[in-house]
Every structure is written in C-alpha cells, then in structure tokens.
Design a protein around this motif. Sequence first.
Motif, PDB file in Angstrom:
ATOM      1  N   VAL A  42       0.832  -1.205   0.000  1.00 54.62           N
ATOM      2  CA  VAL A  42       0.000   0.000   0.000  1.00 54.62           C
ATOM      3  C   VAL A  42       0.867   1.254   0.000  1.00 54.62           C
ATOM      4  N   LEU A  43       1.865   1.302   0.876  1.00 58.95           N
ATOM      5  CA  LEU A  43       2.707   2.493   0.928  1.00 58.95           C
ATOM      6  C   LEU A  43       3.508   2.659  -0.365  1.00 58.95           C
ATOM      7  N   GLY A  44       3.733   1.562  -1.050  1.00 63.27           N
ATOM      8  CA  GLY A  44       4.472   1.629  -2.307  1.00 63.27           C
ATOM      9  C   GLY A  44       3.730   2.326  -3.425  1.00 63.27           C
ATOM     10  N   ILE A  45       2.396   2.420  -3.317  1.00 62.05           N
ATOM     11  CA  ILE A  45       1.617   3.070  -4.376  1.00 62.05           C
ATOM     12  C   ILE A  45       1.118   4.457  -3.952  1.00 62.05           C
ATOM     13  N   VAL A  46       1.425   4.887  -2.721  1.00 59.23           N
ATOM     14  CA  VAL A  46       1.009   6.226  -2.290  1.00 59.23           C
ATOM     15  C   VAL A  46       1.628   7.258  -3.233  1.00 59.23           C
ATOM     16  N   GLY A  47       0.804   8.171  -3.682  1.00 56.33           N
ATOM     17  CA  GLY A  47       1.247   9.166  -4.654  1.00 56.33           C
ATOM     18  C   GLY A  47       0.591   8.974  -5.998  1.00 56.33           C
ATOM     19  N   LEU A  48       0.234   7.731  -6.307  1.00 56.14           N
ATOM     20  CA  LEU A  48      -0.513   7.464  -7.524  1.00 56.14           C
ATOM     21  C   LEU A  48      -1.975   7.824  -7.318  1.00 56.14           C
ATOM     22  N   SER A  49      -2.664   8.179  -8.380  1.00 58.53           N
ATOM     23  CA  SER A  49      -4.103   8.375  -8.297  1.00 58.53           C
ATOM     24  C   SER A  49      -4.764   7.039  -8.007  1.00 58.53           C
ATOM     25  N   LEU A  50      -5.901   7.071  -7.304  1.00 58.17           N
ATOM     26  CA  LEU A  50      -6.547   5.827  -6.888  1.00 58.17           C
ATOM     27  C   LEU A  50      -6.921   4.930  -8.059  1.00 58.17           C
ATOM     28  N   ASP A  51      -7.346   5.521  -9.176  1.00 57.13           N
ATOM     29  CA  ASP A  51      -7.759   4.697 -10.310  1.00 57.13           C
ATOM     30  C   ASP A  51      -6.584   3.984 -10.968  1.00 57.13           C
ATOM     31  N   VAL A  52      -5.366   4.403 -10.631  1.00 58.31           N
ATOM     32  CA  VAL A  52      -4.160   3.718 -11.083  1.00 58.31           C
ATOM     33  C   VAL A  52      -3.634   2.794  -9.985  1.00 58.31           C
ATOM     34  N   ALA A  53      -3.702   3.257  -8.737  1.00 60.12           N
ATOM     35  CA  ALA A  53      -3.127   2.508  -7.620  1.00 60.12           C
ATOM     36  C   ALA A  53      -3.875   1.211  -7.327  1.00 60.12           C
ATOM     37  N   LEU A 160       2.206  29.678 -11.647  1.00 60.65           N
ATOM     38  CA  LEU A 160       3.124  30.547 -10.915  1.00 60.65           C
ATOM     39  C   LEU A 160       3.942  31.443 -11.833  1.00 60.65           C
ATOM     40  N   GLY A 161       3.947  31.119 -13.122  1.00 62.01           N
ATOM     41  CA  GLY A 161       4.738  31.905 -14.056  1.00 62.01           C
ATOM     42  C   GLY A 161       6.227  31.704 -13.891  1.00 62.01           C
ATOM     43  N   VAL A 162       6.632  30.453 -13.583  1.00 56.81           N
ATOM     44  CA  VAL A 162       8.051  30.157 -13.401  1.00 56.81           C
ATOM     45  C   VAL A 162       8.495  29.114 -14.418  1.00 56.81           C
ATOM     46  N   GLU A 163       9.778  29.146 -14.732  1.00 58.89           N
ATOM     47  CA  GLU A 163      10.358  28.177 -15.659  1.00 58.89           C
ATOM     48  C   GLU A 163      10.729  26.897 -14.914  1.00 58.89           C
ATOM     49  N   ALA A 164      10.861  25.820 -15.673  1.00 59.07           N
ATOM     50  CA  ALA A 164      11.261  24.545 -15.070  1.00 59.07           C
ATOM     51  C   ALA A 164      12.610  24.663 -14.371  1.00 59.07           C
ATOM     52  N   SER A 165      13.506  25.461 -14.947  1.00 64.92           N
ATOM     53  CA  SER A 165      14.842  25.631 -14.361  1.00 64.92           C
ATOM     54  C   SER A 165      14.816  26.399 -13.049  1.00 64.92           C
ATOM     55  N   ASP A 166      13.664  27.000 -12.737  1.00 66.86           N
ATOM     56  CA  ASP A 166      13.503  27.727 -11.476  1.00 66.86           C
ATOM     57  C   ASP A 166      12.486  27.042 -10.565  1.00 66.86           C
ATOM     58  N   THR A 167      12.263  25.755 -10.792  1.00 68.68           N
ATOM     59  CA  THR A 167      11.243  25.011 -10.043  1.00 68.68           C
ATOM     60  C   THR A 167      11.859  23.807  -9.346  1.00 68.68           C
ATOM     61  N   VAL A 168      11.468  23.607  -8.100  1.00 65.65           N
ATOM     62  CA  VAL A 168      11.892  22.436  -7.327  1.00 65.65           C
ATOM     63  C   VAL A 168      10.647  21.702  -6.844  1.00 65.65           C
ATOM     64  N   MET A 169      10.590  20.421  -7.109  1.00 63.71           N
ATOM     65  CA  MET A 169       9.565  19.535  -6.563  1.00 63.71           C
ATOM     66  C   MET A 169      10.138  18.855  -5.333  1.00 63.71           C
ATOM     67  N   ILE A 170       9.342  18.771  -4.277  1.00 61.17           N
ATOM     68  CA  ILE A 170       9.774  18.119  -3.035  1.00 61.17           C
ATOM     69  C   ILE A 170       8.822  16.976  -2.742  1.00 61.17           C
ATOM     70  N   GLY A 171       9.342  15.767  -2.611  1.00 59.46           N
ATOM     71  CA  GLY A 171       8.471  14.620  -2.377  1.00 59.46           C
ATOM     72  C   GLY A 171       9.198  13.429  -1.805  1.00 59.46           C
ATOM     73  N   ASP A 172       8.409  12.408  -1.482  1.00 61.83           N
ATOM     74  CA  ASP A 172       8.957  11.232  -0.809  1.00 61.83           C
ATOM     75  C   ASP A 172       8.973   9.985  -1.679  1.00 61.83           C
ATOM     76  N   THR A 173       8.431  10.062  -2.902  1.00 64.16           N
ATOM     77  CA  THR A 173       8.313   8.852  -3.714  1.00 64.16           C
ATOM     78  C   THR A 173       9.013   8.983  -5.057  1.00 64.16           C
ATOM     79  N   SER A 174       9.278   7.832  -5.649  1.00 57.84           N
ATOM     80  CA  SER A 174       9.865   7.817  -6.987  1.00 57.84           C
ATOM     81  C   SER A 174       8.913   8.426  -8.007  1.00 57.84           C
ATOM     82  N   PHE A 175       7.600   8.389  -7.719  1.00 62.65           N
ATOM     83  CA  PHE A 175       6.636   9.003  -8.640  1.00 62.65           C
ATOM     84  C   PHE A 175       6.830  10.522  -8.686  1.00 62.65           C
ATOM     85  N   ASP A 176       7.091  11.129  -7.517  1.00 57.96           N
ATOM     86  CA  ASP A 176       7.381  12.555  -7.465  1.00 57.96           C
ATOM     87  C   ASP A 176       8.671  12.869  -8.227  1.00 57.96           C
ATOM     88  N   MET A 177       9.673  12.047  -8.004  1.00 52.40           N
ATOM     89  CA  MET A 177      10.973  12.238  -8.651  1.00 52.40           C
ATOM     90  C   MET A 177      10.850  12.143 -10.166  1.00 52.40           C
TER      91      MET A 177
END
Length: 226
Positions: A42-53, A160-177
């Motif tokens: 279960v924890l391995g699929i956290v982050g996915l949408s329910l219809d996928v998980a 937000l009007g920002v470029e990808a080069s000025d954006t940081v994603m913060i997360g705990d899963t490989s899906f976020d990465m």
Amino acid sequence: MRLCGVIFDVDGTLVDSQADILAAMSGAFEAESLAPPSKDAVLGIVGLSLDVAIPKLAPGSDHAACTRMVQGYKDAYASLRMQQGADVSSPLYAGAREALSRLKEQDEILLGVATGKSRRGLDKLIDAHGLAGTFLTQQVADDHPSKPNPSMLLQAMRDLGVEASDTVMIGDTSFDMDMARAAGAYFIGVSWGYHDVSRLSEADVVIDSFAQLDAALEMIWSKANG
C-alpha cells in the motif's frame, strides 16, 4: 527579481497519513471480500491516483470491482477523517509548518502543491492545519493524469509563471521524482516518507529533516545559476 517555484507533495512529505491510508485501503478490499494488501504494498503506491493505484494492488479484479474499491476507499478515508479530524489523522511532520512559514516570507519563492489527493481531501487538510493562503497553486488528482505524468507539475509552473529551471519539486516517492524529471524541474527527496530512500537515487539531494530544506534549496539555486 527572479521568481522560484517550490512545489510540495502532500502525503508522506508534508503530512503523515499512513494510518488512515492503510485502514481505508483495508476497508475497501474487505468490502469486496478480498484480503487487504500488505503495508509495504500500500505504501508503495502512495502518490498514484486511486484509479491507477488500486488496479496495481488488485490485478485480478475487473474494472467494476476496482471502481467500487476506489469509491470505498474514498468513503472510508472521509469517515476516518471525520471521526478524528484531519489535523489528528494526518498530522504535519515535525518542522513542516515552520519550513512553510520561512519560505512563504521570501518574496521570490512561490509555493504550491502537486498531490495524488482529491480536491476535497486537500481542502479538508489545508483547512484543518490552518494553511489557507500558503499555496498559490494546488494541483490534485481530480484534474490530471496520475503521477509520474508531469501534467500537474507543468500546470503548477504555468500558474506561478516560473520556468522549469527555477522550479523544485519536493516529495517522498519515486513518482514525485520521475514527475519532476519529466517536467524538467529539480527534485528534493525526503527520507521520512513512504518510499525507501534507495528509490530516490536520482534526486538532486535527499534531506532527513525540514531543518535541512533551506540549505538544500540554496544548493539547487546556486547550481541552477551556474
């Protein structure tokens, strides 16, 4: 002034909701007379949408059964949240509130969330923790394909009007990465979440506490500015 976007995942990154996630998933499976999946599954699929998980957790179930389990999970989760209150059932991780406050005070940093939660679930959580006005963009599963598709992160950047080069994603899963990589953004992994740190090997940096977040962001901005 150069604007920077800092986009947070929610479950496993800002809040610890695993107890309710596990209980709601068990309830959804038991309603179909199926043995609940293991905690690790279960924890391995956290982050996915329910219809996928859920089809991943119940590969032998047909579409109709998976659809019922998706709704069963949502109903069970909402019931648990109502019984305890979202602030209790999904508490903020240590240092999360303070880190958000520090970032929000910096005019050049724009905050957002990109989560597999529903709009209803995210709204309840933000209200419960008194975080209204913190996130200038809020991307949820209702409006996008599941992570790691970059759709929600790309929309957050447009908002937000920002470029990808000025954006940081913060997360705990490989899906976020993988979502961050697909969107061309930087990625900070957190070690306290639901995926083992070994699955975050392509992160720009992995932090062990919110106290390390400011320095990690500074390192990334320095690298981005060359």
